[in-house]
Write an enzyme that holds these catalytic residues in place. Sequence first.
Site, PDB file in Angstrom:
ATOM      1  N   HIS A 175      47.170  35.113  45.439  1.00  0.00           N
ATOM      2  CA  HIS A 175      47.880  35.767  44.346  1.00  0.00           C
ATOM      3  C   HIS A 175      48.226  37.205  44.751  1.00  0.00           C
ATOM      4  O   HIS A 175      49.341  37.684  44.524  1.00  0.00           O
ATOM      5  CB  HIS A 175      47.004  35.756  43.092  1.00  0.00           C
TER       6      HIS A 175
ATOM      7  N   HIS B 260      42.560  33.852  44.470  1.00  0.00           N
ATOM      8  CA  HIS B 260      42.844  35.238  44.093  1.00  0.00           C
ATOM      9  C   HIS B 260      43.571  35.959  45.224  1.00  0.00           C
ATOM     10  O   HIS B 260      44.527  36.706  44.997  1.00  0.00           O
ATOM     11  CB  HIS B 260      41.542  35.983  43.791  1.00  0.00           C
TER      12      HIS B 260
ATOM     13  N   HIS C 126      38.085  29.104  45.485  1.00  0.00           N
ATOM     14  CA  HIS C 126      38.375  29.874  44.273  1.00  0.00           C
ATOM     15  C   HIS C 126      38.789  31.303  44.635  1.00  0.00           C
ATOM     16  O   HIS C 126      39.839  31.792  44.193  1.00  0.00           O
ATOM     17  CB  HIS C 126      37.135  29.878  43.378  1.00  0.00           C
ATOM     18  N   GLU C 127      37.970  31.965  45.424  1.00  0.00           N
ATOM     19  CA  GLU C 127      38.266  33.361  45.762  1.00  0.00           C
ATOM     20  C   GLU C 127      39.531  33.480  46.606  1.00  0.00           C
ATOM     21  O   GLU C 127      40.289  34.446  46.480  1.00  0.00           O
ATOM     22  CB  GLU C 127      37.070  33.998  46.480  1.00  0.00           C
TER      23      GLU C 127
END
Length: 713
Positions: free
Chosen positions: A502, A499, A495-496
């Site tokens: 991105h 980020h 999940h992290e």
Amino acid sequence: MLCAGKFCGIGAGTAALQWLHASRGGLLAGIRARGVSTSWSPVGAAFNVQPQGYSLDLFGERRGLFGVPELSTPEGFHVAQEKALRKTESLLELASRTAPGPQTVLIFDELSDSLCRVADLADFVKIAHPDPAFRGAAEEACRSIGTVVEKLNTNVELYQSLQKLLADKNLVDSLDPETRRVAELFMFDFEISGIHLDKEKRKQAVDLNVKILDLSSTFLMGTNIPNKIGGHLLPEHICRHFPVDGNCVIVDGLQAEAPDDMVREAAYKIFLYPNAGQLNCLEELLRHRDLLAKLVGYPTFSHRALQGTIAKTPETVMRFLEKLSDKLSERTVKDFEMMRRMKTKLNPQNAELMPWDPPYYSGVLRAERYNIEPSLYCPFFSLGACMEGLNLLFNQLLGISLYAEQPAKGEVWCEDVRKLAVVHETEGLLGYIYCDFFQRADKPHQDCHFTIRGGRLKEDGVYQLPVVVLMLSLPKSSRSSPTLLTPGMMENLFHEMGHAMHSMLGRTRYQHVTGTRCPTDFAEVPSILMEYFANDYRVVNQFARHYQTGQPLPKNMVSRLCESKKVCAAADMQLQVFYAILDQIYHGKHPLRKSTTDILQETQEKFYGLPYVPNTAWQLRFSHLVGYGAKYYSYLMSRAVASMVWRECFLQDPFSRAMGERYRRELLAHGGGKEPMLMVQGMLQKSPSIDDFVSALVDDLDPDFETFFMDSE
């Protein structure tokens, strides 16, 4: 705001350091001409061994945090802050004498960047640095820069320089789409700060913003403060489960996984017992937000906060949440009934399901049905293997590789921190990720991503490389084994890292909209999408190997894990709906005569299904009310978008390079430089409705969705 604090920290830093050493061939040999380091080592091995100390620069000097020379000592924050303020003054003067045009936007962006270089870095250091002196200096820098930003957002001369550009239709038409959007976003920051008001009201808006910053900081600190109770008030067998301070028992959390019902009940009632100071702080925070919104022309704070998001208005958010609640209702009732039966089976004397029960009994149900004891999975998920799995996935999808780089002395705040270089197969070095993954005293337990420096195209044509931190709370390795992750830890890591990608790939011209500097209900899409990859056996099979035997993780273990996540998932989602609606009501037109606790009770009874517990105030522990005020729904909406992207684009082939390139081109590349719904439409090649979002979330609850690919092989 000029300092674009829109998601997980606000973003700045210093020029990323590049190291020149002898070539090692392969990929690195192919990109030597780009000035990229060849001192890197494979990423997987770097996380399964202890760090090897620090490297030094050519003169053996100590570097500051993230390579910022001033930050070798806490006092350096004041130096960096003064330097940023001097540059701000010169840019303000330049803006006033520059003719309206694209250069105006560049000046604004450089102004934002110079402030964010200090603010973003300080925002991270104030909570993560082990040295209290560094934390204190960073806290002061955050407050000081934040005050300057609020003043700039009501600076009439600065506003007029941008207004002249946007008021000239010919000039606006000559701007490229990204420049025009960034100009409009800067103008929006002025407007929500009250630039259109008279002098006295502008000052009032600045004062309100500064007060909101102070209240937010105080409330955040209060969300984690333990509660104490006299030990004589609890049975001895309950006291044994909590730390003791003299004659008092300390309760610092909900003990949600404790098998003893009475321990969970005691923790819930004590930890959530109302604190008058914290209650007053929250209600003052909400009141000041409401005053600010009305002062600058919005009916509620929620209307102000949702400008530019996917949802756009509170009415749309509530329609989404209420439709989702209706669709979940029957499933939620069934989930609660399953948990109630399990509680009756294990504890016939006290069968009523209470708010402290679902995390435990849903876990019991999952374990009983699917045998998903984490210790069975951990040996297959060494941290190094998981990092190599991410590396393999990014390489196949996006042509990106991760390499470990040795940090210089003083560059990192703890010797456990690893530094990763992110390298594209043809474009070279894209940026740096600092991995602060391991538990330590006084470190927050929340997994999160911080932008330290945003990417941007500088005037000399060189791209300012983004720098981010990923912070997790993983156990350290031992003499006998590397760090081993539970399935939940592995999913959080993915999940992290979503980020982080991105941030690395949102290579916009302007740092104001780079990477995760985008609307909150879009910012979570890349990270949640990575969770789908983390739960796909075709992906997991690439890296999950027993750290001792090398045996691959059996397919049926992944299948059981995926199926287990559907158990009581409707009740879990209903809880998130309740939280999101509560957040909307707090930031909407709630009656001022009602306390936040009264509103909590009413909302819980209407939108959850388990009774409110008297003399508790869960909202006082709801830290997301600060960073996600009026936008907590974003997790649900982002998950809906991510689900649709997964189904439409990656379910058939999670390694599709064509879809990976579309993903980068349509969703990641623009950061906040494009309307979020346009990016979603570009990726899905259709325009989704609220009903589509709701259906995507509800369809995800079906037991066979995650394992569809297994059944079809």
